[in-house]
Design an enzyme around this catalytic site. Structure first.
Site, mmCIF file in Angstrom:
data_model
loop_
_atom_site.group_PDB
_atom_site.id
_atom_site.type_symbol
_atom_site.label_atom_id
_atom_site.label_comp_id
_atom_site.label_asym_id
_atom_site.label_seq_id
_atom_site.Cartn_x
_atom_site.Cartn_y
_atom_site.Cartn_z
ATOM 1 N N LYS A 125 0.817 -1.217 0.000
ATOM 2 C CA LYS A 125 0.000 0.000 0.000
ATOM 3 C C LYS A 125 0.852 1.270 0.000
ATOM 4 O O LYS A 125 0.317 2.369 -0.003
ATOM 5 C CB LYS A 125 -0.953 -0.026 1.197
ATOM 6 N N LYS A 160 -8.222 1.816 5.939
ATOM 7 C CA LYS A 160 -7.739 0.452 6.137
ATOM 8 C C LYS A 160 -6.322 0.500 6.709
ATOM 9 O O LYS A 160 -5.594 1.487 6.519
ATOM 10 C CB LYS A 160 -7.761 -0.332 4.821
ATOM 11 N N ARG A 210 -8.231 -8.455 -9.913
ATOM 12 C CA ARG A 210 -6.878 -8.901 -9.595
ATOM 13 C C ARG A 210 -6.197 -9.286 -10.913
ATOM 14 O O ARG A 210 -6.665 -10.165 -11.629
ATOM 15 C CB ARG A 210 -6.929 -10.086 -8.637
ATOM 16 N N ARG A 224 -13.218 -9.789 -8.935
ATOM 17 C CA ARG A 224 -13.763 -10.244 -7.656
ATOM 18 C C ARG A 224 -14.868 -9.285 -7.223
ATOM 19 O O ARG A 224 -14.612 -8.115 -6.976
ATOM 20 C CB ARG A 224 -12.645 -10.309 -6.613
ATOM 21 N N ARG A 232 -15.807 -5.348 0.574
ATOM 22 C CA ARG A 232 -14.568 -6.112 0.439
ATOM 23 C C ARG A 232 -14.776 -7.233 -0.579
ATOM 24 O O ARG A 232 -15.683 -8.049 -0.428
ATOM 25 C CB ARG A 232 -14.140 -6.674 1.786
ATOM 26 N N ASP A 272 -4.309 -4.791 -7.854
ATOM 27 C CA ASP A 272 -5.751 -4.636 -7.694
ATOM 28 C C ASP A 272 -6.187 -3.345 -8.358
ATOM 29 O O ASP A 272 -5.595 -2.281 -8.116
ATOM 30 C CB ASP A 272 -6.121 -4.621 -6.209
ATOM 31 N N GLU A 280 -3.603 -1.321 -5.174
ATOM 32 C CA GLU A 280 -2.538 -2.022 -4.460
ATOM 33 C C GLU A 280 -1.645 -2.744 -5.456
ATOM 34 O O GLU A 280 -2.091 -3.162 -6.525
ATOM 35 C CB GLU A 280 -3.099 -3.048 -3.461
ATOM 36 N N ASN A 282 0.601 -6.010 -4.961
ATOM 37 C CA ASN A 282 0.865 -7.073 -3.987
ATOM 38 C C ASN A 282 2.103 -7.864 -4.394
ATOM 39 O O ASN A 282 2.118 -8.508 -5.442
ATOM 40 C CB ASN A 282 -0.348 -7.999 -3.901
#
Length: 318
Positions: A125, A160, A210, A224, A232, A272, A280, A282
């Site tokens: 992040k 978050k 994703r 998603r 979420r 994401d 994000e 990851n």
């Protein structure tokens, strides 16, 4: 090329293989004839310049509940193996950071995936902030006045934890929200580091995509979609996955970030994207490979191992 591959992960007996990306990587490595070793992060040690682990020989099969067979424990010098897959799940805490320092001692002669120094330097992040033109407005802070000013400018926001994972403790805060004071107090006592505050993206209801990049190239994606009455989209939080192609905007995002991922030695990355906004990057233990294949997409474990073998080959020939 036959490689010895050590995987640093959470206990393999406890994983759910149907959606586990690490397991997909192990299946493909075994199919290629590579020798597999398994160990958990607590069995990683360093004495002087020597990094060791107590490992077990591992064989895998795609059968839930009987998916892993482990041999006796032996202590090895990790510099003697060809590849280490650093695949334990977050939290990205001091234990995780310490493991990156230890594995950095053997990389790149032993290829660590992903590059441990860059994993440490690219918290998901924070690293994303290198590309502000691709993101929604984002604030990193734990200062209440800063958050209130950000809300006044952008309206509804998402709060978050900076080093959270799996969708835990992600909250939407409305422009006029009587719960904000209590939420601020809760975050203050729960998380010592700064938090992520982002403008809320209403089209999250249509999905959080994703996208998997291998060596900087986009290889596959899933969309998603959050469960009803939830923002979420993580599948562990009830999100539903659907096959998805990349939009022109998403391809532009991948083109913008791909060269930097490759330069840093971040072979397997999951980004994401919500409504054309990068949220994000990851790099610790990205997931999605098995879901992409299950929904009719390519087997990206093949692409990952092609990239790993190419890099190992270059190291050995240097």
């Amino acid at each position: 090329m036959t490689l010895t591959v050590a995987v640093q992960m959470d206990p393999i007996q406890a994983i759910r293989i149907a959606g586990d990306t690490t397991f997909a990587l192990l299946l493909e490595a075994q199919a290629r004839g590579h020798r597999l070793l398994h160990y958990t992060p607590d069995r990683l040690s360093m004495q002087g310049q020597v990094v060791t682990a107590r490992v077990e020989a591992l064989t895998v099969q795609d059968v839930e509940g009987a998916h892993a067979t482990l041999g006796p424990v032996e202590r090895i010098d990790l510099s003697s193996v060809d590849v280490v897959l650093m695949r334990q799940d977050p939290p990205f805490d001091m234990a995780y950071i310490t493991a990156t320092h230890m594995l950095e001692r053997i990389h790149p002669r032993t290829l660590v995936v992903n590059n441990p120094a860059e994993v440490r330097n690219a918290p998901e992040k924070l690293f994303v902030l290198d590309f502000p033109e691709l993101m929604p407005p984002t604030l990193i802070t734990r200062d209440k006045a800063e958050i209130e000013a950000f809300r006044a400018e952008h309206g509804a926001i998402v709060m978050k934890p900076l080093h959270g994972h799996g969708g835990a403790a992600v909250f939407r805060v409305l422009p006029e929200d009587a719960n904000f004071g209590s939420m601020f107090d809760l975050f203050s006592v729960t998380f010592r580091e700064q938090w992520v505050v982002q403008r809320f993206l209403p089209r999250i209801t249509e999905g959080d995509k994703r996208i998997i990049l291998v060596d900087g190239e986009p290889m596959g994606a899933i969309n998603r979609v959050p469960a009803l009455n939830d923002i979420r989209s993580n599948m562990v939080r009830g999100g539903a996955a659907a096959a998805s192609d990349l939009t022109e905007r998403e391809r532009a995002i991948c083109t913008a970030i791909g060269p930097e991922l490759k330069r840093r030695g971040l072979i397997l990355v999951g980004i994401d994207v919500i409504d054309g906004n990068l949220t994000e990057i990851n790099v610790t233990s990205p997931t999605g490979i098995r879901a992409i294949k299950r929904l009719g997409g390519p087997d990206l474990a093949v692409s990952v191992w092609d990239a790993i073998e190419s890099r190992v080959g270059r190291v050995l020939s240097a």
